[in-house]
Write a protein that holds these residues in place. Structure first.
Motif, PDB file in Angstrom:
ATOM      1  N   ARG A 171       0.842  -1.196   0.000  1.00  0.00           N
ATOM      2  CA  ARG A 171       0.000   0.000   0.000  1.00  0.00           C
ATOM      3  C   ARG A 171       0.880   1.250   0.000  1.00  0.00           C
ATOM      4  N   ILE A 172       1.343   1.608  -1.174  1.00  0.00           N
ATOM      5  CA  ILE A 172       2.158   2.809  -1.333  1.00  0.00           C
ATOM      6  C   ILE A 172       1.325   4.062  -1.097  1.00  0.00           C
ATOM      7  N   SER A 173       0.013   3.985  -1.403  1.00  0.00           N
ATOM      8  CA  SER A 173      -0.853   5.166  -1.278  1.00  0.00           C
ATOM      9  C   SER A 173      -1.377   5.390   0.148  1.00  0.00           C
ATOM     10  N   ALA A 174      -1.052   4.502   1.082  1.00  0.00           N
ATOM     11  CA  ALA A 174      -1.471   4.703   2.471  1.00  0.00           C
ATOM     12  C   ALA A 174      -0.770   5.938   3.035  1.00  0.00           C
ATOM     13  N   PRO A 175      -1.336   6.567   4.076  1.00  0.00           N
ATOM     14  CA  PRO A 175      -0.665   7.732   4.675  1.00  0.00           C
ATOM     15  C   PRO A 175       0.800   7.464   5.010  1.00  0.00           C
ATOM     16  N   THR A 176       1.088   6.250   5.465  1.00  0.00           N
ATOM     17  CA  THR A 176       2.465   5.785   5.600  1.00  0.00           C
ATOM     18  C   THR A 176       2.591   4.555   4.712  1.00  0.00           C
ATOM     19  N   PRO A 177       3.358   4.610   3.610  1.00  0.00           N
ATOM     20  CA  PRO A 177       3.475   3.445   2.718  1.00  0.00           C
ATOM     21  C   PRO A 177       3.862   2.191   3.512  1.00  0.00           C
ATOM     22  N   THR A 178       3.124   1.111   3.245  1.00  0.00           N
ATOM     23  CA  THR A 178       3.237  -0.078   4.087  1.00  0.00           C
ATOM     24  C   THR A 178       3.255  -1.353   3.256  1.00  0.00           C
ATOM     25  N   TYR A 179       4.126  -2.284   3.666  1.00  0.00           N
ATOM     26  CA  TYR A 179       4.130  -3.640   3.120  1.00  0.00           C
ATOM     27  C   TYR A 179       3.379  -4.504   4.122  1.00  0.00           C
ATOM     28  N   LEU A 180       2.324  -5.154   3.671  1.00  0.00           N
ATOM     29  CA  LEU A 180       1.538  -6.042   4.521  1.00  0.00           C
ATOM     30  C   LEU A 180       1.746  -7.483   4.088  1.00  0.00           C
ATOM     31  N   MET A 181       1.956  -8.347   5.052  1.00  0.00           N
ATOM     32  CA  MET A 181       2.017  -9.781   4.775  1.00  0.00           C
ATOM     33  C   MET A 181       1.200 -10.475   5.848  1.00  0.00           C
ATOM     34  N   ALA A 182       0.379 -11.417   5.429  1.00  0.00           N
ATOM     35  CA  ALA A 182      -0.509 -12.071   6.385  1.00  0.00           C
ATOM     36  C   ALA A 182      -0.658 -13.546   6.055  1.00  0.00           C
ATOM     37  N   ALA A 183      -1.076 -14.291   7.062  1.00  0.00           N
ATOM     38  CA  ALA A 183      -1.400 -15.700   6.889  1.00  0.00           C
ATOM     39  C   ALA A 183      -2.653 -16.002   7.696  1.00  0.00           C
ATOM     40  N   THR A 184      -3.542 -16.772   7.095  1.00  0.00           N
ATOM     41  CA  THR A 184      -4.772 -17.182   7.766  1.00  0.00           C
ATOM     42  C   THR A 184      -4.707 -18.675   8.050  1.00  0.00           C
TER      43      THR A 184
END
Length: 196
Positions: free
Chosen positions: A18-31
Motif C-alpha cells: 500500500r504505497i498510497s497509504a498515509p504511511t506506505p506499508t508492506y503487509l504480509m498475512a497468513a490465515t
C-alpha cells in the motif's frame, strides 16, 4: 510426519503493498484455517472468467459478500505491517515481514505455510529466508510451499483480509461499506508492526 495443507497446523499467506497509504506499508498475512474449510461461498463469488478471487477486482457488493464468507470460515489471521516502505525496497519489506510472521505462526502451531506463488526466482527468495530463520533457530519446524491462487481457493481468504485491511489503512470510512463481517474478522486478526 509432514503435514499436508488439509491437516491442522496449515496456514495460507499473501502480501499487499500500500504505497498510497498515509504511511506506505508492506503487509504480509497468513490465515490459519480449520481442516476441511469450505471455500465454496468464495468460489461462488468469483467473477466469471476470473482466474481467482481478488479483492481489487470486486465491487463493493461482492466485497461485502466475500467478507461474510471469510467471517463464516472463522480463520485466525496474523498480519505484519512493515512501514514506512520505500518504493524500491519492497523485497526487503517482505523479508522483514517474514522475520516476524513465521515465528508467530510456528508459536501458534502452524507447521506449513503456503504462500501465493509469484515467480520461481521470487519463491526461491522466500525459501532462502525460511532457511536463514531456521539457521538462527527461529522456526525449527516450519515448512513453506507456494501455490497459484488460481488453483487454491484457500489463498483467496487471506487476499480478502489483506485487501480490506489495506483499504482501511488508506480510508478510515471504507469499513462502513462492508457490514458486520469485517468486525468479526477483526476480532480474529492479530497485527504486528515493524519498522523498515
Amino acid at each position: 510426519m509432514m503435514a499436508t495443507s488439509d491437516q491442522p497446523g496449515a496456514a495460507w499467506g499473501d502480501e499487499s503493498i500500500r504505497i498510497s497509504a498515509p504511511t506506505p506499508t508492506y503487509l504480509m498475512a497468513a490465515t490459519i484455517l480449520r481442516e476441511g474449510a469450505d471455500t465454496s461461498r468464495l468460489e461462488a463469488i468469483k467473477p466469471k472468467g476470473a482466474a481467482k478471487l481478488h479483492w481489487r477486482e470486486l465491487t463493493d457488493r461482492l466485497r461485502r459478500e466475500s467478507l461474510e464468507a471469510v467471517a463464516g470460515l472463522e480463520g485466525l489471521t496474523v498480519m505484519v505491517a512493515c512501514s514506512p516502505l520505500p518504493k524500491k525496497k519492497q523485497e526487503r519489506g517482505r523479508r522483514k515481514c517474514m522475520e516476524l510472521l513465521l515465528p508467530e505462526l510456528e508459536a501458534l502451531g502452524v507447521g506449513l505455510l503456503t504462500l501465493e506463488s509469484r515467480v520461481l526466482q521470487m519463491d526461491r527468495k522466500d525459501i532462502d529466508m525460511l532457511q536463514a530463520l531456521k539457521s538462527k533457530g527461529a522456526v525449527p519446524d516450519m515448512r513453506l510451499s507456494h501455490a497459484h491462487a488460481s488453483d487454491e481457493p484457500r489463498l483467496w481468504v487471506v487476499d480478502q483480509v489483506l485487501g480490506a485491511y489495506g483499504d482501511w489503512l488508506c480510508d478510515d470510512d471504507a469499513p462502513r461499506k462492508w457490514g458486520n463481517a469485517w468486525e468479526e474478522i477483526l476480532g480474529r486478526l492479530t497485527v504486528l508492526e515493524t519498522r523498515f
